[in-house]
Design an enzyme around this catalytic site. Sequence first.
Site, mmCIF file in Angstrom:
data_model
loop_
_atom_site.group_PDB
_atom_site.id
_atom_site.type_symbol
_atom_site.label_atom_id
_atom_site.label_comp_id
_atom_site.label_asym_id
_atom_site.label_seq_id
_atom_site.Cartn_x
_atom_site.Cartn_y
_atom_site.Cartn_z
ATOM 1 N N PRO A 2 0.823 -1.216 0.000
ATOM 2 C CA PRO A 2 0.000 0.000 0.000
ATOM 3 C C PRO A 2 0.856 1.265 0.000
ATOM 4 O O PRO A 2 1.808 1.389 0.760
ATOM 5 C CB PRO A 2 -0.790 -0.108 1.310
ATOM 6 C CG PRO A 2 -0.656 -1.520 1.758
ATOM 7 C CD PRO A 2 0.632 -2.014 1.199
ATOM 8 N N GLU A 3 0.524 2.183 -0.908
ATOM 9 C CA GLU A 3 1.169 3.492 -0.967
ATOM 10 C C GLU A 3 0.090 4.551 -0.712
ATOM 11 O O GLU A 3 -1.036 4.225 -0.356
ATOM 12 C CB GLU A 3 1.828 3.688 -2.347
ATOM 13 C CG GLU A 3 2.884 2.623 -2.658
ATOM 14 C CD GLU A 3 3.541 2.809 -4.023
ATOM 15 O OE1 GLU A 3 3.605 3.965 -4.500
ATOM 16 O OE2 GLU A 3 3.981 1.812 -4.607
#
Length: 292
Positions: A2-3
């Site tokens: 996840p960014e």
Amino acid sequence: VPELPEVETVRVDLAATLTGRRIDSVAATGERTLRRHRRPAEFVERVAGRRLVEVDRRGKYLILRLDPVDAVVVHLGMSGQLRLAEPGSPTVSHTHVVWALEGGLELRFIDPRTFGEVFASLGPGRDRLPVEIDHLGPDALGADRATLAGVVGRRRTRLKPLLLDQRAIAGIGNIYADEILWSARLHPDRPAGGLSPRELTRLADACAEVLAAAVAARGSSLPDLQYRDVWGGLGGYQAFHRAYGREAQPCARCGRPIRRRADAGRSTYFCASCQPRRTSRPRSASGGGGAH
Ligand SMILES: [Zn+2]
């Protein structure tokens, strides 16, 4: 992994659901997840019975602010997920923290690889970053040209590692660094401080456009370590990737194959044709030495 766009999607959904709710109780079993605490019970003592007043974010960190001044900080790491569930519904393995919320809803932190973390931070107040994460640079979402000019400065650092440096600018990881640099037509190895004013504008525009589009699509879900939102849904931005994961496929701009290069244990995807390593100069001024 996840960014920013994935964490922002989680933030928006949690804010809509959790704001104003009291945390009735907490079940915390993940010692590694809660590694900033001496023991999981310390986390429980600091959080149980408190009311959630705001869900904030800086980079890839979620900040669940508690009434009146403390906060719960969550980092999803490689494989972490926050999921909302009905109380008593089956829990999956690798569930490390469960918050039982007022009104009958559970927030669960699941993390098979345990690179993520959860901790209670004492007293940041409403508008301050928790001290544990106050090293983070400005958030990449909404970073304007002036912010990026400050990030780039006169640094000799190459562009891609600079975009990945959370102290310089927070929220960008491997996927969105490649997408932003492709969109800006900038080679990942260009020294950051060597950008022309026009190239800096392109970088700022690409950063804003790529991240806004990715948030609008609810992030990217890749086949490995699949990101899911708080309701278990998948993101949709993977269909719009133009560089990341597209080795040997034609560049959407020039048709030449996207290249993949391994650096420092990760892959970099770029178009060697429209992301030239050298600055192209006007042909008339360079005596024919411009880009081919
Ligand atoms: Zn190209």
